[in-house]
Design a protein around this motif. Sequence first.
Motif, PDB file in Angstrom:
ATOM      1  N   UNK A   1       0.820  -1.198   0.000  1.00  0.00           N
ATOM      2  CA  UNK A   1       0.000   0.000   0.000  1.00  0.00           C
ATOM      3  C   UNK A   1       0.864   1.261   0.000  1.00  0.00           C
ATOM      4  N   UNK A   2       1.975   1.264   0.721  1.00  0.00           N
ATOM      5  CA  UNK A   2       2.844   2.434   0.751  1.00  0.00           C
ATOM      6  C   UNK A   2       3.465   2.708  -0.612  1.00  0.00           C
ATOM      7  N   UNK A   3       3.787   1.659  -1.352  1.00  0.00           N
ATOM      8  CA  UNK A   3       4.401   1.829  -2.667  1.00  0.00           C
ATOM      9  C   UNK A   3       3.488   2.651  -3.566  1.00  0.00           C
ATOM     10  N   UNK A   4       2.216   2.316  -3.596  1.00  0.00           N
ATOM     11  CA  UNK A   4       1.277   3.030  -4.453  1.00  0.00           C
ATOM     12  C   UNK A   4       1.099   4.473  -3.982  1.00  0.00           C
ATOM     13  N   UNK A   5       1.129   4.679  -2.689  1.00  0.00           N
ATOM     14  CA  UNK A   5       1.013   6.045  -2.172  1.00  0.00           C
ATOM     15  C   UNK A   5       2.220   6.891  -2.580  1.00  0.00           C
ATOM     16  N   UNK A   6       3.390   6.292  -2.606  1.00  0.00           N
ATOM     17  CA  UNK A   6       4.599   7.029  -2.959  1.00  0.00           C
ATOM     18  C   UNK A   6       4.744   7.254  -4.463  1.00  0.00           C
ATOM     19  N   UNK A   7       4.367   6.260  -5.266  1.00  0.00           N
ATOM     20  CA  UNK A   7       4.601   6.348  -6.710  1.00  0.00           C
ATOM     21  C   UNK A   7       3.353   6.663  -7.524  1.00  0.00           C
ATOM     22  N   UNK A   8       2.193   6.349  -6.987  1.00  0.00           N
ATOM     23  CA  UNK A   8       0.960   6.509  -7.744  1.00  0.00           C
ATOM     24  C   UNK A   8       0.615   5.292  -8.582  1.00  0.00           C
TER      25      UNK A   8
END
Length: 123
Positions: A1-8
């Motif tokens: 979930x953090x990956x998508x928040x950081x990269x979109x």
Amino acid sequence: MQFKQLTGFSPNEYLSRLRVHRAKELLISGSDTLREIALKVGYKDEFYLSRRFKQYTGASPSSYSRRSFQLVAVLLTPYSSHLLLLGLEPAVTISESSEYVKTNGLEPPQTMMFINTNCLQNR
């Protein structure tokens, strides 16, 4: 979930975009076949690369490699983002301050030379 928040992007979509970006570089600069490029960027065959390539660029790999490209140098860093929005990727970005580029111990250039890059267009 953090990956998508950081990269979109989801991790899979991010990886696919990286692969297509690398395929674009290889198409422009090399003489590899589409199959060889697909294997180099991590796809099992050229058909899957073609589908992903068209999904992200709107063009087939063969039509993309035949386009003529202009090399653009950007003097001020903020203009790089403007060019990216227009679909042009600067070949060089020159910054006037050390905000973007580490210049410890380097003297700023006293003159600027413009180089004709037309010889690079014959790919």
